[in-house]
Design a protein around this motif. Structure first.
Motif, short mmCIF file in Angstrom:
data_model
loop_
_atom_site.label_atom_id
_atom_site.label_comp_id
_atom_site.label_asym_id
_atom_site.label_seq_id
_atom_site.Cartn_x
_atom_site.Cartn_y
_atom_site.Cartn_z
N ALA A 177 0.84 -1.29 -0.01
CA ALA A 177 0.07 -0.03 -0.03
C ALA A 177 0.70 1.41 0.04
O ALA A 177 0.40 2.30 -0.70
N LEU A 178 2.09 1.08 0.90
CA LEU A 178 2.76 2.58 0.81
C LEU A 178 3.46 2.46 -0.66
O LEU A 178 3.76 3.91 -0.90
N TYR A 179 3.91 1.31 -1.00
CA TYR A 179 4.50 1.64 -2.66
C TYR A 179 3.38 2.15 -3.36
O TYR A 179 3.81 3.00 -4.26
N GLU A 180 2.25 1.73 -3.54
CA GLU A 180 1.46 2.35 -4.22
C GLU A 180 0.84 3.86 -3.97
O GLU A 180 0.84 4.58 -4.86
N GLU A 181 1.22 4.27 -2.74
CA GLU A 181 1.10 5.88 -2.51
C GLU A 181 2.22 6.44 -3.14
O GLU A 181 2.20 7.44 -3.70
#
Length: 232
Positions: free
Chosen positions: A59-63
Motif C-alpha cells: 500500500a505504501l508503494y502504491e502511494e
C-alpha cells in the motif's frame, strides 16, 4: 526465493512482478526477521503478521507510485523514507527508487536520479535490481557527459549474466562518446553475439550503431614493388 525482473520491462510491469513476488514470499521475508529475534509468535501468528506487513508495504508503494504519477516527487521521497524505515527487506524499496529516479530524469534532475540509482547499487539485496540500477546509472552519467564515471559504473568487463547484452550495448555507447571507436565497435558486436534472439536488446538499433562506425578492413596491406625498367 529469487526476485527476478527484466530491465526492459516498464516500471509498472516490474512493479507487478514485485507485488506478485511479495504475495508469494512476503511471509518468509518477515517471518525470517521474527525468527531471528527469538520466534516470539507461533507459526500462524507470525504468518498472519507477515501478510499484514506485506500488504502495508504494498500500500505504501502504491502511494509512492501515485505521488510520482501526480508529479509530487517530494512527497514520494518522504514516503520512500517511511518505506525504507518500516520495511527494509521489501523489494518495493528498490522499485520505488527506480520510479522516483525515472521521474527525476524526466525533470532533468540528473543528480537526484543518480542518487536513487546509486542507493540501489549499494544496498539492494537482489542482483537483478542492482544490474538494472547500474545500467540506468551509467546512462545518467552518459547523459551528463561524465564519461569516466559512466564507464566506472558499468565496469570494463561484461558480467556473465542475462544482462550481458545490455552491459555491452551501454558500454558501446560510452566508448563511442569517448571517441574510442574500435572499443565501441567491439562492444556492439559483443552485444549482438550475447543476444542472438533479440530478447533483451533492440538488435536492429544496435546493428545500426555498429554499421555507422564503418567496417574495418582486416586485409593485410602488401607493399607493391615497382616493376623494373626494361634494359636498353
Amino acid at each position: 526465493m529469487i526476485f527476478r525482473v527484466d530491465e526492459n520491462l516498464t516500471d509498472e510491469q516490474q512493479a507487478q512482478i514485485a507485488r506478485n513476488w511479495f504475495r508469494e514470499n512476503g511471509s518468509f521475508v518477515f517471518g525470517g526477521i521474527l525468527l531471528a529475534v527469538g520466534g516470539l509468535f507461533g507459526w500462524n501468528q507470525w504468518q498472519d503478521y507477515a501478510i499484514v506487513q506485506a500488504e502495508r508495504a504494498s500500500a505504501l508503494y502504491e502511494e509512492i507510485a501515485l505521488a510520482v504519477r501526480s508529479g509530487r516527487v517530494s512527497q514520494a521521497d518522504e514516503l520512500l523514507f517511511d518505506l525504507d524505515r518500516e520495511y527494509a527487506s521489501s523489494p518495493y524499496i528498490d522499485q520505488a527508487r527506480l520510479i522516483i529516479a525515472k521521474s527525476y530524469m524526466e525533470r532533468n534532475d540528473f543528480e537526484a536520479a543518480a542518487g536513487q540509482l546509486a542507493a540501489i547499487v549499494a544496498s539492494s539485496e537482489y542482483d537483478e535490481m542492482r544490474h538494472i540500477a547500474k545500467l540506468r546509472l551509467a546512462r545518467v552519467r552518459l547523459q551528463q557527459r561524465r564519461l569516466d564515471d559512466a564507464l566506472e559504473v558499468i565496469g570494463e568487463l561484461t558480467p556473465e549474466s542475462a544482462f550481458a547484452a545490455q552491459y555491452a550495448n551501454v558500454r558501446g555507447d560510452i566508448f563511442y562518446a569517448m571517441e574510442r571507436v574500435d572499443e565501441a565497435r567491439t562492444a556492439y558486436q559483443l552485444a549482438l553475439v550475447s543476444d542472438p534472439q533479440s530478447s533483451v536488446i533492440d538488435r536492429v538499433f544496435v546493428q545500426a550503431k555498429l554499421d555507422s562506425l564503418g567496417v574495418v578492413d582486416s586485409t593485410p596491406s602488401v607493399a607493391i614493388e615497382p616493376a623494373p625498367e626494361p634494359a636498353e
